[in-house]
Motif scaffolding. Structure first.
Motif, PDB file in Angstrom:
ATOM      1  N   ALA A 225       1.016  -1.256   0.090  1.00 35.69           N
ATOM      2  CA  ALA A 225      -0.036   0.086  -0.023  1.00 35.69           C
ATOM      3  C   ALA A 225       0.845   1.369  -0.099  1.00 35.69           C
ATOM      4  N   SER A 226       0.163   2.394  -0.759  1.00 30.97           N
ATOM      5  CA  SER A 226       1.195   3.640  -0.575  1.00 30.97           C
ATOM      6  C   SER A 226       0.050   4.713  -0.745  1.00 30.97           C
ATOM      7  N   GLY A 227       0.355   5.862  -0.326  1.00 29.76           N
ATOM      8  CA  GLY A 227      -0.627   7.104  -0.373  1.00 29.76           C
ATOM      9  C   GLY A 227      -1.586   6.845   0.858  1.00 29.76           C
ATOM     10  N   LEU A 228      -1.355   6.449   1.984  1.00 32.69           N
ATOM     11  CA  LEU A 228      -2.173   6.221   2.860  1.00 32.69           C
ATOM     12  C   LEU A 228      -1.225   5.842   4.248  1.00 32.69           C
TER      13      LEU A 228
ATOM     14  N   ILE B 253      -8.484  -7.823   8.632  1.00 31.52           N
ATOM     15  CA  ILE B 253      -7.338  -7.749   9.738  1.00 31.52           C
ATOM     16  C   ILE B 253      -7.361  -6.292  10.122  1.00 31.52           C
ATOM     17  N   GLY B 254      -7.383  -5.982  11.680  1.00 25.00           N
ATOM     18  CA  GLY B 254      -7.430  -4.817  12.022  1.00 25.00           C
ATOM     19  C   GLY B 254      -6.029  -3.948  11.960  1.00 25.00           C
ATOM     20  N   TRP B 255      -6.081  -2.907  12.673  1.00 24.45           N
ATOM     21  CA  TRP B 255      -4.917  -2.045  12.389  1.00 24.45           C
ATOM     22  C   TRP B 255      -3.595  -2.511  13.112  1.00 24.45           C
ATOM     23  N   SER B 256      -3.913  -3.191  14.298  1.00 24.50           N
ATOM     24  CA  SER B 256      -2.884  -3.759  14.829  1.00 24.50           C
ATOM     25  C   SER B 256      -2.461  -5.226  14.755  1.00 24.50           C
ATOM     26  N   SER B 257      -3.344  -5.896  14.040  1.00 28.28           N
ATOM     27  CA  SER B 257      -3.334  -7.262  13.634  1.00 28.28           C
ATOM     28  C   SER B 257      -3.863  -8.297  14.747  1.00 28.28           C
ATOM     29  N   SER B 258      -4.458  -7.591  15.773  1.00 29.22           N
ATOM     30  CA  SER B 258      -5.074  -8.357  16.830  1.00 29.22           C
ATOM     31  C   SER B 258      -6.429  -8.732  16.630  1.00 29.22           C
ATOM     32  N   VAL B 259      -7.068  -8.089  15.565  1.00 24.15           N
ATOM     33  CA  VAL B 259      -8.271  -8.865  15.168  1.00 24.15           C
ATOM     34  C   VAL B 259      -8.343  -9.313  13.845  1.00 24.15           C
ATOM     35  N   THR B 260      -8.804 -10.398  13.596  1.00 24.74           N
ATOM     36  CA  THR B 260      -9.015 -10.942  12.040  1.00 24.74           C
ATOM     37  C   THR B 260     -10.233 -11.685  11.941  1.00 24.74           C
ATOM     38  N   TYR B 261     -10.742 -11.655  10.757  1.00 22.35           N
ATOM     39  CA  TYR B 261     -11.887 -12.423  10.713  1.00 22.35           C
ATOM     40  C   TYR B 261     -11.613 -13.282   9.293  1.00 22.35           C
ATOM     41  N   TYR B 262     -12.343 -14.420   9.063  1.00 22.33           N
ATOM     42  CA  TYR B 262     -12.001 -15.263   7.864  1.00 22.33           C
ATOM     43  C   TYR B 262     -13.492 -15.895   7.558  1.00 22.33           C
TER      44      TYR B 262
ATOM     45  N   TYR C 178      -5.290   1.904   9.025  1.00 21.83           N
ATOM     46  CA  TYR C 178      -6.379   1.044   8.032  1.00 21.83           C
ATOM     47  C   TYR C 178      -6.539  -0.174   8.216  1.00 21.83           C
ATOM     48  N   CYS C 179      -7.703  -0.674   8.542  1.00 22.54           N
ATOM     49  CA  CYS C 179      -8.026  -2.130   8.127  1.00 22.54           C
ATOM     50  C   CYS C 179      -7.821  -2.746   6.913  1.00 22.54           C
ATOM     51  N   MET C 180      -7.367  -3.786   6.820  1.00 21.49           N
ATOM     52  CA  MET C 180      -7.069  -4.135   5.474  1.00 21.49           C
ATOM     53  C   MET C 180      -7.824  -5.729   5.123  1.00 21.49           C
ATOM     54  N   GLY C 181      -8.065  -5.973   3.873  1.00 18.05           N
ATOM     55  CA  GLY C 181      -8.786  -7.119   3.720  1.00 18.05           C
ATOM     56  C   GLY C 181      -8.478  -7.700   2.329  1.00 18.05           C
ATOM     57  N   TRP C 182      -8.689  -8.922   2.259  1.00 18.54           N
ATOM     58  CA  TRP C 182      -8.649  -9.831   1.098  1.00 18.54           C
ATOM     59  C   TRP C 182      -9.978 -10.222   0.583  1.00 18.54           C
ATOM     60  N   PHE C 183     -10.349 -10.037  -0.637  1.00 14.00           N
ATOM     61  CA  PHE C 183     -11.657 -10.308  -1.250  1.00 14.00           C
ATOM     62  C   PHE C 183     -11.447 -11.088  -2.363  1.00 14.00           C
ATOM     63  N   ARG C 184     -12.319 -11.996  -2.686  1.00  9.24           N
ATOM     64  CA  ARG C 184     -12.293 -12.731  -4.248  1.00  9.24           C
ATOM     65  C   ARG C 184     -13.508 -12.952  -4.946  1.00  9.24           C
ATOM     66  N   GLN C 185     -13.134 -12.967  -6.275  1.00 10.93           N
ATOM     67  CA  GLN C 185     -14.326 -13.039  -7.057  1.00 10.93           C
ATOM     68  C   GLN C 185     -14.108 -14.267  -8.019  1.00 10.93           C
ATOM     69  N   ALA C 186     -14.912 -15.316  -7.901  1.00 16.65           N
ATOM     70  CA  ALA C 186     -14.707 -16.307  -8.657  1.00 16.65           C
ATOM     71  C   ALA C 186     -15.536 -16.189 -10.273  1.00 16.65           C
TER      72      ALA C 186
END
Length: 121
Positions: free
Chosen positions: A23-26, A50-59, A31-39
């Motif tokens: 990431a650049s420009g922020l 994943i949250g700002w500090s890596s302590s919270v993740t969802y799958y 920021y929270c970051m996420g991965w998404f997919r489209q089949a």
């Protein structure tokens, strides 16, 4: 803002890949970051966030125990380690950023271009 994803490719079922998104420009650590997919033929879905500090993740249930999201705030990079890949994991994978990511909502303020993951049976 730019989100540059890489690491996609072709792999056999049972194999692994590691996606990266730089990431650049922020202010990355804010920021929270996420991965998404489209089949093919399907709507885009949230894979992991994943949250700002890596302590919270969802799958997503479909990837729990196989995928791991992580981040390195010093490198402004988020990762997705994908193990035990299945043909149904075949999709274009996108990284995204927002101040808040409400998993599993398919919404984010910033999106990167996708990287294709193809898993053969």
């Amino acid at each position: 803002v730019q989100l540059q994803a890489c690491g996609g490719g072709f792999v056999q079922a049972g194999g692994f890949l590691r996606l990266s998104c730089a990431a650049s420009g922020l202010t990355f650590s804010g920021y929270c970051m996420g991965w998404f997919r489209q089949a093919p033929g399907k709507e885009r879905e949230a894979v992991a966030t994943i949250g700002w500090s890596s302590s919270v993740t969802y799958y997503a249930d479909s990837v729990k125990g196989r995928f791991t999201i992580s981040r390195d705030n010093a490198k402004n990079t988020v990762y997705l380690q994908m193990n035990s890949l299945k043909p149904e994991d075949t999709a274009v994978y996108y990284c995204a950023a927002d101040k808040v990511l409400l998993f599993p909502a398919n919404r984010a303020h910033y999106w990167g271009k996708g990287t294709l993951v193809t898993v053969s049976s």
